[in-house]
Design a protein around this motif. Sequence first.
Motif, PDB file in Angstrom:
ATOM      1  N   GLY A 170       0.828  -1.209   0.000  1.00 34.07           N
ATOM      2  CA  GLY A 170       0.000   0.000   0.000  1.00 34.07           C
ATOM      3  C   GLY A 170       0.860   1.256   0.000  1.00 34.07           C
ATOM      4  N   GLN A 171       1.937   1.228   0.788  1.00 32.22           N
ATOM      5  CA  GLN A 171       2.830   2.391   0.842  1.00 32.22           C
ATOM      6  C   GLN A 171       3.530   2.600  -0.490  1.00 32.22           C
ATOM      7  OE1 GLN A 171       5.104   1.069   4.213  1.00 32.22           O
ATOM      8  NE2 GLN A 171       4.207   2.610   5.555  1.00 32.22           N
ATOM      9  N   ARG A 172       3.907   1.494  -1.126  1.00 25.94           N
ATOM     10  CA  ARG A 172       4.562   1.620  -2.440  1.00 25.94           C
ATOM     11  C   ARG A 172       3.630   2.260  -3.446  1.00 25.94           C
ATOM     12  NH1 ARG A 172       8.313  -3.551  -3.489  1.00 25.94           N
ATOM     13  NH2 ARG A 172       8.482  -4.093  -1.316  1.00 25.94           N
ATOM     14  N   ARG A 202      -6.725  -1.424  -0.306  1.00 27.71           N
ATOM     15  CA  ARG A 202      -7.386  -1.042  -1.542  1.00 27.71           C
ATOM     16  C   ARG A 202      -8.310   0.158  -1.308  1.00 27.71           C
ATOM     17  NH1 ARG A 202     -10.186  -5.942  -4.730  1.00 27.71           N
ATOM     18  NH2 ARG A 202      -8.074  -6.751  -4.583  1.00 27.71           N
ATOM     19  N   ALA A 203      -9.089   0.061  -0.224  1.00 24.96           N
ATOM     20  CA  ALA A 203     -10.019   1.145   0.085  1.00 24.96           C
ATOM     21  C   ALA A 203      -9.257   2.445   0.330  1.00 24.96           C
ATOM     22  CB  ALA A 203     -10.857   0.783   1.303  1.00 24.96           C
ATOM     23  N   GLU A 204      -8.110   2.354   1.002  1.00 28.47           N
ATOM     24  CA  GLU A 204      -7.334   3.568   1.273  1.00 28.47           C
ATOM     25  C   GLU A 204      -6.865   4.232  -0.006  1.00 28.47           C
ATOM     26  OE1 GLU A 204      -4.115   3.558   4.040  1.00 28.47           O
ATOM     27  OE2 GLU A 204      -5.050   1.996   5.238  1.00 28.47           O
ATOM     28  N   ILE A 205      -6.385   3.420  -0.948  1.00 25.45           N
ATOM     29  CA  ILE A 205      -5.872   3.985  -2.201  1.00 25.45           C
ATOM     30  C   ILE A 205      -7.016   4.589  -3.018  1.00 25.45           C
ATOM     31  CG2 ILE A 205      -4.670   3.429  -4.357  1.00 25.45           C
ATOM     32  CD1 ILE A 205      -2.801   3.372  -2.003  1.00 25.45           C
ATOM     33  N   LEU A 206      -8.151   3.909  -3.041  1.00 30.97           N
ATOM     34  CA  LEU A 206      -9.295   4.454  -3.772  1.00 30.97           C
ATOM     35  C   LEU A 206      -9.756   5.771  -3.144  1.00 30.97           C
ATOM     36  CD1 LEU A 206     -11.378   1.228  -4.425  1.00 30.97           C
ATOM     37  CD2 LEU A 206     -10.182   2.597  -6.114  1.00 30.97           C
ATOM     38  N   ASP A 211      -9.976  11.723  -3.144  1.00 28.85           N
ATOM     39  CA  ASP A 211      -9.640  13.014  -2.540  1.00 28.85           C
ATOM     40  C   ASP A 211      -8.865  13.895  -3.503  1.00 28.85           C
ATOM     41  OD1 ASP A 211     -10.815  12.219  -0.257  1.00 28.85           O
ATOM     42  OD2 ASP A 211      -8.961  11.868   0.874  1.00 28.85           O
ATOM     43  N   LEU A 212      -7.867  13.304  -4.172  1.00 28.15           N
ATOM     44  CA  LEU A 212      -7.034  14.077  -5.087  1.00 28.15           C
ATOM     45  C   LEU A 212      -7.900  14.692  -6.169  1.00 28.15           C
ATOM     46  CD1 LEU A 212      -3.931  11.787  -5.572  1.00 28.15           C
ATOM     47  CD2 LEU A 212      -4.026  13.998  -4.414  1.00 28.15           C
TER      48      LEU A 212
ATOM     49  N   ILE B 273      -9.070   0.750   6.706  1.00 31.59           N
ATOM     50  CA  ILE B 273      -8.512   0.420   8.007  1.00 31.59           C
ATOM     51  C   ILE B 273      -7.115   0.990   8.041  1.00 31.59           C
ATOM     52  CG2 ILE B 273      -8.061  -1.442   9.640  1.00 31.59           C
ATOM     53  CD1 ILE B 273      -9.889  -3.217   7.975  1.00 31.59           C
ATOM     54  N   PRO B 274      -6.888   2.034   8.807  1.00 34.24           N
ATOM     55  CA  PRO B 274      -5.550   2.619   8.820  1.00 34.24           C
ATOM     56  C   PRO B 274      -4.538   1.646   9.411  1.00 34.24           C
ATOM     57  CG  PRO B 274      -6.994   3.716  10.420  1.00 34.24           C
ATOM     58  CD  PRO B 274      -7.826   2.716   9.694  1.00 34.24           C
ATOM     59  N   GLY B 275      -3.274   1.864   9.069  1.00 35.66           N
ATOM     60  CA  GLY B 275      -2.221   0.999   9.607  1.00 35.66           C
ATOM     61  C   GLY B 275      -2.040  -0.250   8.780  1.00 35.66           C
ATOM     62  N   THR B 276      -1.132  -1.107   9.220  1.00 33.11           N
ATOM     63  CA  THR B 276      -0.843  -2.340   8.495  1.00 33.11           C
ATOM     64  C   THR B 276      -0.959  -3.521   9.451  1.00 33.11           C
ATOM     65  OG1 THR B 276       1.464  -1.897   8.953  1.00 33.11           O
ATOM     66  CG2 THR B 276       0.703  -1.359   6.748  1.00 33.11           C
TER      67      THR B 276
END
Lengths: 335, 328
Positions: A170-172, A202-206, A211-212, B273-276
């Motif tokens: 996800g960070q990558r 996946r949800a975070e990236i979407l 937002d962007l 879900i924040p974090g890993t």
Amino acid sequence: MNQTPMLEVRGLYKYFPVHQALADSLMRRPHSNVKAVDDVSFSLARGEVLAVVGESGCGKTTIARTLIGLEALTKGEIVFDGKLVNAHSQQPHIGLKQLRKRAQMIFQDPYESLNPRATIFEIVAEPLVVHGMIKDRKERVAAVKSALDDAGLRPAEDYFMRYPHELSGGQRQRVVIASAMVLQPELLIADEPVSMLDVSIRAEILNLLRDLRQKRGISIVFITHDLSTVAYFADRIAVMYLGRMVEIGPAREVLQNPQHPYTKALISVAPVPNPRLRRERVILQGETPNPINLPSGCRFHPRCPVAVDMCKENDPQLIELKQGHQAACLLVTKS
Amino acid sequence: MNNGKPLLSVRGLTTEFTTPEGKIARALEDVSFDVMPGQTIGLVGESGSGKTTTLMSLMRLLPAGGRITAGKVMFNDTNLLALSEREMRDYRWKSMAIVFQGAMNALNPVMKVGDQIHEAIMLHNLMDEDAAEKRVKDLLEMVGIARTRRDQYPHQYSGGMRQRAMIAMALACAPDLLFADEPTTALDVMIQAQVLQLLREIQKSLGLAIVLVTHDLGVVAEVCDSVVVMYGGKVAEYGTADHIYNEAQHPYTQKLLEAFPDVSKPGDTLASIPGTPPRLTNLPPGCRFEPRCHLKIEKCSQVNPPLLEVSPKHYVSCILREGAEADL
């Protein structure tokens, strides 16, 4: 607001020649082509998100690569912000380097699209170097910091000296997004940006892409095979099958009132996360035919559950059914 | 049908790995669930949650450095963990078979597909050459591959066909239990639907029990009778599909469901879900999910919650579960 569409694609063709055996070329047999994209047209308004959906081999990735100039097109026109891309004509045009300053691409696999030997700072700053933008060291650091910040990697300084292998998937993908956003592009082409990631990430990236788009008014072409992801944030959906667009329209309209039998089948097999809602599925048998020898008539007819005789002979064109909703099927008529 | 005796009963399964640096990674802790004959059970979770390790522990195919340190795995009346390696071999393929992850690469590229299935049958001395040959073709036909393609190589098959061939191979010795590790992950939606339909059909006709490992909650909702949600090597929640999807009690399950996009609800916002997920070499002292949990209380960082039954056949490992006020 600027009324010129961000992007206009007119009659786009991309054929890949098939390697020919020596005997065949001596016999002067005709060359065959993989017809990856076969006459596709669409436009994208400023700030709009268009999802291009289809199975592997439908030509969606080829479209993405052609838009950004990674593949030369066989025929057709791509117009970016009112200017023809890479044309040698009298018309106003825009070169590839200029285009890539304003349009950026995000690739599918964050494990392969980052240079393993470069630090995160180098990766994100590289587009600025390539385009000769922001020469001042301090300003460059600030630009990288704000790109990482926007991509949700905070505090940004902690990531500057790290390497891709130290980061999670996800960070990558966030680093990939940051390095695309550092140029402040107007158009983002995202090729399956979340298909390699875990559900929660996946949800975070979407959400980040959403937002962007809200903050920057950026236009996005979102390429995916997964209709459920698309339902979440596209304004319009274009469904592709074997190099052709078979249906295009507003997202809700396409998902809730699909017209083309292929779209209907795709929606019916998208898994719904509720066992109380198990539905009747339209499971197409067989697989997508070979794009070298396309079926006659409508190219979907061999797998179509409702095909009739005329489908074998007539190749349907997109027709407008409602405002902005088009489908290419002989059995679909204007309501 | 669930009132009978379980075909496979897993109790307190704990597996540890020694990393090359000499650290101990606890990949599974106290994993328990039952598989009834003819039932489909889903093992869901993110990468690193222990899904594949569970399968490998059950088959006793753990890679070097891995060992089962506690627990019991009852297959009918036999504890598989007490068997010798020699005895265990009789159970693999014949009683329980596995469809490995990444069908694209799991077949031998220089061997005809039919020969690979043939080999699996002959190794278990089930029948003579001719009968085995007939069985190979029957199996291919059962999974929807033409008998004439028996002599082709894997590269002549498409991705979906290779996955079908893998399923045919797993069925070679007529097992009672099939483990399927992410059987549809690399496939297109339509091919995925075909493979899931195939699994349902063979399950019905052969009365097979299936353990389906996947990270895709949609796939689980479509095919599973009961579901085990795993997080950080532990079972977070275990119950019938309806319990999990409509009455989830573990905060992780709830968030996971909210994070999953649903084609039937366009425009819905997605929870993230924040974090890993936790590192297995450095697990939090209390609940595994505590660092990412939105409902945590102070006690969550101290107590590692056990898996407890909240209603018949619905288990949750969270100190905030229903009816738990008394323990606090």
